[in-house]
Design an enzyme around this catalytic site. Structure first.
Site, PDB file in Angstrom:
ATOM      1  N   ARG A  62      62.196  19.119  79.749  1.00 15.39           N
ATOM      2  CA  ARG A  62      61.382  19.773  80.750  1.00 15.39           C
ATOM      3  C   ARG A  62      60.168  19.051  81.043  1.00 15.39           C
ATOM      4  O   ARG A  62      59.901  18.756  82.022  1.00 15.39           O
ATOM      5  CB  ARG A  62      61.288  21.301  80.646  1.00 15.39           C
ATOM      6  CG  ARG A  62      62.656  21.957  80.557  1.00 15.39           C
ATOM      7  CD  ARG A  62      62.325  23.507  80.290  1.00 15.39           C
ATOM      8  NE  ARG A  62      63.445  24.147  80.103  1.00 15.39           N
ATOM      9  CZ  ARG A  62      64.255  24.521  78.870  1.00 15.39           C
ATOM     10  NH1 ARG A  62      63.701  23.892  77.793  1.00 15.39           N
ATOM     11  NH2 ARG A  62      65.211  25.142  78.778  1.00 15.39           N
ATOM     12  N   VAL A  63      59.361  18.821  80.222  1.00 17.91           N
ATOM     13  CA  VAL A  63      57.937  18.601  80.278  1.00 17.91           C
ATOM     14  C   VAL A  63      58.072  16.921  80.460  1.00 17.91           C
ATOM     15  O   VAL A  63      57.382  16.430  81.381  1.00 17.91           O
ATOM     16  CB  VAL A  63      57.001  18.774  79.053  1.00 17.91           C
ATOM     17  CG1 VAL A  63      55.857  18.081  79.286  1.00 17.91           C
ATOM     18  CG2 VAL A  63      56.793  20.206  78.641  1.00 17.91           C
ATOM     19  N   ASP A  81      65.746   9.046  74.892  1.00 18.38           N
ATOM     20  CA  ASP A  81      66.254  10.472  74.577  1.00 18.38           C
ATOM     21  C   ASP A  81      67.560  10.398  74.392  1.00 18.38           C
ATOM     22  O   ASP A  81      68.505  10.348  75.310  1.00 18.38           O
ATOM     23  CB  ASP A  81      65.867  11.594  75.678  1.00 18.38           C
ATOM     24  CG  ASP A  81      66.150  12.832  75.260  1.00 18.38           C
ATOM     25  OD1 ASP A  81      67.225  12.958  74.722  1.00 18.38           O
ATOM     26  OD2 ASP A  81      65.491  13.594  75.906  1.00 18.38           O
ATOM     27  N   ALA A 138      52.677  16.942  72.735  1.00 20.46           N
ATOM     28  CA  ALA A 138      54.172  17.867  72.273  1.00 20.46           C
ATOM     29  C   ALA A 138      53.954  18.503  70.755  1.00 20.46           C
ATOM     30  O   ALA A 138      53.452  19.875  71.146  1.00 20.46           O
ATOM     31  CB  ALA A 138      55.224  17.030  72.289  1.00 20.46           C
ATOM     32  N   ASP A 142      46.471  16.249  71.796  1.00 19.39           N
ATOM     33  CA  ASP A 142      46.483  17.636  72.036  1.00 19.39           C
ATOM     34  C   ASP A 142      46.837  18.394  70.753  1.00 19.39           C
ATOM     35  O   ASP A 142      46.635  19.750  70.785  1.00 19.39           O
ATOM     36  CB  ASP A 142      46.914  18.023  73.445  1.00 19.39           C
ATOM     37  CG  ASP A 142      46.922  19.387  73.670  1.00 19.39           C
ATOM     38  OD1 ASP A 142      45.687  19.793  73.738  1.00 19.39           O
ATOM     39  OD2 ASP A 142      47.699  20.238  74.097  1.00 19.39           O
ATOM     40  N   GLU A 144      47.136  23.370  62.462  1.00 18.14           N
ATOM     41  CA  GLU A 144      46.201  23.657  63.498  1.00 18.14           C
ATOM     42  C   GLU A 144      45.470  25.146  63.014  1.00 18.14           C
ATOM     43  O   GLU A 144      46.143  25.960  62.379  1.00 18.14           O
ATOM     44  CB  GLU A 144      46.847  23.928  64.823  1.00 18.14           C
ATOM     45  CG  GLU A 144      47.263  22.520  65.503  1.00 18.14           C
ATOM     46  CD  GLU A 144      47.953  22.706  66.773  1.00 18.14           C
ATOM     47  OE1 GLU A 144      48.066  23.837  67.302  1.00 18.14           O
ATOM     48  OE2 GLU A 144      48.486  21.692  67.324  1.00 18.14           O
ATOM     49  N   HIS A 159      44.940  21.685  71.363  1.00 16.11           N
ATOM     50  CA  HIS A 159      46.256  22.217  71.916  1.00 16.11           C
ATOM     51  C   HIS A 159      45.795  23.149  73.187  1.00 16.11           C
ATOM     52  O   HIS A 159      46.162  24.303  73.283  1.00 16.11           O
ATOM     53  CB  HIS A 159      46.893  23.243  70.790  1.00 16.11           C
ATOM     54  CG  HIS A 159      48.046  23.359  70.902  1.00 16.11           C
ATOM     55  ND1 HIS A 159      49.035  23.454  69.743  1.00 16.11           N
ATOM     56  CD2 HIS A 159      48.953  23.541  71.957  1.00 16.11           C
ATOM     57  CE1 HIS A 159      50.225  23.586  70.279  1.00 16.11           C
ATOM     58  NE2 HIS A 159      50.189  23.744  71.503  1.00 16.11           N
ATOM     59  N   ALA A 191      49.033  24.033  77.434  1.00 18.47           N
ATOM     60  CA  ALA A 191      49.565  25.377  78.121  1.00 18.47           C
ATOM     61  C   ALA A 191      48.464  26.067  78.539  1.00 18.47           C
ATOM     62  O   ALA A 191      48.702  27.357  79.028  1.00 18.47           O
ATOM     63  CB  ALA A 191      50.348  26.043  77.303  1.00 18.47           C
TER      64      ALA A 191
HETATM   65  P1  NAD Z   1      62.634  20.443  75.881  1.00 20.99           P
HETATM   66  O1  NAD Z   1      63.562  21.004  74.695  1.00 20.99           O
HETATM   67  O2  NAD Z   1      62.801  20.753  77.657  1.00 20.99           O
HETATM   68  O3  NAD Z   1      62.887  18.743  75.843  1.00 20.99           O
HETATM   69  C1  NAD Z   1      62.712  18.101  74.668  1.00 20.99           C
HETATM   70  C2  NAD Z   1      63.542  16.799  74.812  1.00 20.99           C
HETATM   71  O4  NAD Z   1      63.346  16.034  73.525  1.00 20.99           O
HETATM   72  C3  NAD Z   1      64.927  16.968  75.060  1.00 20.99           C
HETATM   73  O5  NAD Z   1      65.413  16.221  76.197  1.00 20.99           O
HETATM   74  C4  NAD Z   1      65.588  16.226  73.689  1.00 20.99           C
HETATM   75  O6  NAD Z   1      66.908  16.001  74.143  1.00 20.99           O
HETATM   76  C5  NAD Z   1      64.727  15.353  73.484  1.00 20.99           C
HETATM   77  N1  NAD Z   1      64.538  15.130  71.929  1.00 20.99           N
HETATM   78  C6  NAD Z   1      64.984  15.902  70.856  1.00 20.99           C
HETATM   79  N2  NAD Z   1      65.175  15.126  69.851  1.00 20.99           N
HETATM   80  C7  NAD Z   1      64.732  13.951  70.202  1.00 20.99           C
HETATM   81  C8  NAD Z   1      64.739  12.586  69.426  1.00 20.99           C
HETATM   82  N3  NAD Z   1      64.747  12.414  68.229  1.00 20.99           N
HETATM   83  N4  NAD Z   1      64.152  11.349  70.148  1.00 20.99           N
HETATM   84  C9  NAD Z   1      64.086  11.612  71.345  1.00 20.99           C
HETATM   85  N5  NAD Z   1      64.111  12.597  72.076  1.00 20.99           N
HETATM   86  C10 NAD Z   1      64.585  13.598  71.556  1.00 20.99           C
HETATM   87  O7  NAD Z   1      61.299  20.745  75.651  1.00 20.99           O
HETATM   88  P2  NAD Z   1      59.965  20.861  76.634  1.00 20.99           P
HETATM   89  O8  NAD Z   1      59.610  22.186  77.086  1.00 20.99           O
HETATM   90  O9  NAD Z   1      59.946  19.406  77.498  1.00 20.99           O
HETATM   91  O10 NAD Z   1      58.762  20.535  75.472  1.00 20.99           O
HETATM   92  C11 NAD Z   1      58.537  19.395  74.967  1.00 20.99           C
HETATM   93  C12 NAD Z   1      57.516  19.505  73.624  1.00 20.99           C
HETATM   94  O11 NAD Z   1      56.323  19.789  74.341  1.00 20.99           O
HETATM   95  C13 NAD Z   1      57.943  20.555  72.633  1.00 20.99           C
HETATM   96  O12 NAD Z   1      57.376  19.927  71.521  1.00 20.99           O
HETATM   97  C14 NAD Z   1      57.009  21.850  73.008  1.00 20.99           C
HETATM   98  O13 NAD Z   1      56.710  22.710  71.961  1.00 20.99           O
HETATM   99  C15 NAD Z   1      55.741  20.906  73.446  1.00 20.99           C
HETATM  100  N6  NAD Z   1      54.790  21.571  74.397  1.00 20.99           N
HETATM  101  C16 NAD Z   1      53.479  21.647  74.124  1.00 20.99           C
HETATM  102  C17 NAD Z   1      52.553  22.293  74.806  1.00 20.99           C
HETATM  103  C18 NAD Z   1      50.952  22.257  74.530  1.00 20.99           C
HETATM  104  O14 NAD Z   1      50.558  23.001  74.946  1.00 20.99           O
HETATM  105  N7  NAD Z   1      50.530  20.954  74.211  1.00 20.99           N
HETATM  106  C19 NAD Z   1      52.898  22.740  75.968  1.00 20.99           C
HETATM  107  C20 NAD Z   1      54.286  23.173  76.286  1.00 20.99           C
HETATM  108  C21 NAD Z   1      55.198  22.328  75.438  1.00 20.99           C
HETATM  109  C1  MLT Z   2      54.215  25.476  73.496  1.00 18.82           C
HETATM  110  O1  MLT Z   2      55.168  25.167  72.664  1.00 18.82           O
HETATM  111  O2  MLT Z   2      54.654  26.285  74.489  1.00 18.82           O
HETATM  112  C2  MLT Z   2      52.714  25.173  73.601  1.00 18.82           C
HETATM  113  O3  MLT Z   2      52.472  24.363  72.486  1.00 18.82           O
HETATM  114  C3  MLT Z   2      51.967  26.150  74.085  1.00 18.82           C
HETATM  115  C4  MLT Z   2      51.349  27.019  73.308  1.00 18.82           C
HETATM  116  O4  MLT Z   2      51.117  26.982  71.835  1.00 18.82           O
HETATM  117  O5  MLT Z   2      51.327  28.257  73.569  1.00 18.82           O
END
Ligand code: NAD
Ligand code: MLT
Length: 309
Positions: free
Chosen positions: A149-150, A169, A228, A253, A258, A277, A280
């Protein structure tokens, strides 16, 4: 029903839970015995990334029906223990995706143009104009590790800014990558081709430490952006790679632990920019994830399907 909230969420989520008639209690910054006491009579527990929901929590909370994660990553919840204790784990997988993608883009630009470093020096009264010669994102190659998604939202935004996209991926189809204008490549090729490498995988046993010294050497220059999860990138290896000039810089980030320790090597290297962090942390995202998780708690109490992590 008693809903215990141990990491701050937006008021809109609290109000929705109260309007549904639940007894909402907050207990922020608790861990160890205090957390076990607080959760003992809870029917739902709501967390963000601050609370570690361990097996001991499930053992202490015999009336627990659901753990709701107001966000995406559930790496702070022991899913096996939840399953063993028959507790539902739900997250809010959509609400903060745009915020995380925008932060990734902001961090990419900030690293490429040394914005935090130049800002800090100007605030100290130094006009360091000739010290900063930046890099344009336009025309460069963006390597995306994890096109979920991200990752997809980042792809759309940086494609629009003139970057060439490659992605690694192993779990998505070529068609999905094609639709985004990204070429799906092997991991090594992604590292070698990227001028900017951005990480968007969950933290799993498979992804933990997947980017370390060897992988950074394959990049052989450019910038690494991680909005991530901290454990995906080896922090000592990254600090050494930027310090030694193997990479031009990094934007981070998220951290393996943490809040990050003031002794972290990442904080010592000038060309590594950091945020606590914040991916979000927008009003819209926090309202989205808080109301989404409140709705799911209600659904779980009513025996209806929830959005599982
Ligand atoms: P998602 O599940 O939609 O996407 C993750 C992708 O990673 C999937 O397409 C999956 O196939 C792929 N993947 C899994 N294992 C893999 C590997 N070994 N090699 C390559 N690709 C692989 O998740 P998302 O919603 O896109 O979130 C992505 C990351 O961002 C998560 O770790 C989430 O916790 C983090 N996140 C962080 C923040 C923040 O505040 N910094 C905010 C939102 C999400
Ligand atoms: C998440 O996985 O949604 C983010 O890291 C954001 C948060 O920790 O709230």
């Amino acid at each position: 029903m008693k809903v215990l909230i141990t990491d701050p969420i937006d008021d809109a989520g609290l109000e929705r839970l109260r309007e549904a008639g639940h007894d909402v209690e907050t207990a922020y910054d608790v861990d160890g015995e205090a957390l076990l006491d607080a959760v003992a009579d809870a029917n739902a527990l709501v967390v963000r990334s601050g609370t570690e929901v361990t097996e001991a929590v499930f053992e202490a909370a015999s009336d627990l029906v659901i753990v709701g994660r107001a966000g995406i990553g559930v790496d702070n919840i022991d899913i096996d223990a939840a399953t063993e204790h028959g507790v539902i784990v739900a997250n809010a997988p959509e609400g903060n995706v745009r915020a995380a993608a925008e932060h990734t883009v902001a961090m990419s630009f900030a690293a490429a143009r040394s914005i935090p470093q130049a800002h800090a020096r100007l605030k100290m009264g130094e006009w360091a104009k000739s010290d900063y010669l930046g890099t344009e994102l336009n025309g460069k190659t963006l390597g995306i590790v994890g096109l979920g998604r991200v990752g997809q939202e980042v792809a759309k935004r940086l494609d629009g800014l003139g970057m060439n996209l490659v992605a690694y991926d192993p779990y998505i189809s070529e068609e999905r990558a094609d639709r985004l204008g990204a070429e799906l490549v092997e991991f090594e090729a992604c590292l070698e081709q990227a001028d900017f490498l951005t990480v968007h995988t969950p933290l799993t046993p498979e992804t933990e430490g997947m980017i370390s010294t060897g992988e950074l050497e394959l990049m052989g220059g450019g910038y690494l952006v991680n909005c991530a999860r901290g454990g995906v990138v080896d922090e000592d290896a990254l600090a050494a790679a930027v310090d030694d000039g193997v990479l031009d810089g990094a934007a981070i980030d998220v951290f393996a632990e943490e809040p990050v320790s003031p002794d972290s090597p990442l904080l010592d290297v000038d060309d590594i920019i950091v945020t606590p962090h914040l991916g979000a942390s927008t009003e819209a995202a926090q309202e989205n994830v808080a109301t989404s998780i409140a709705d799911q708690i209600d659904a779980a109490f009513a025996g209806e399907p929830v959005m599982n992590a």
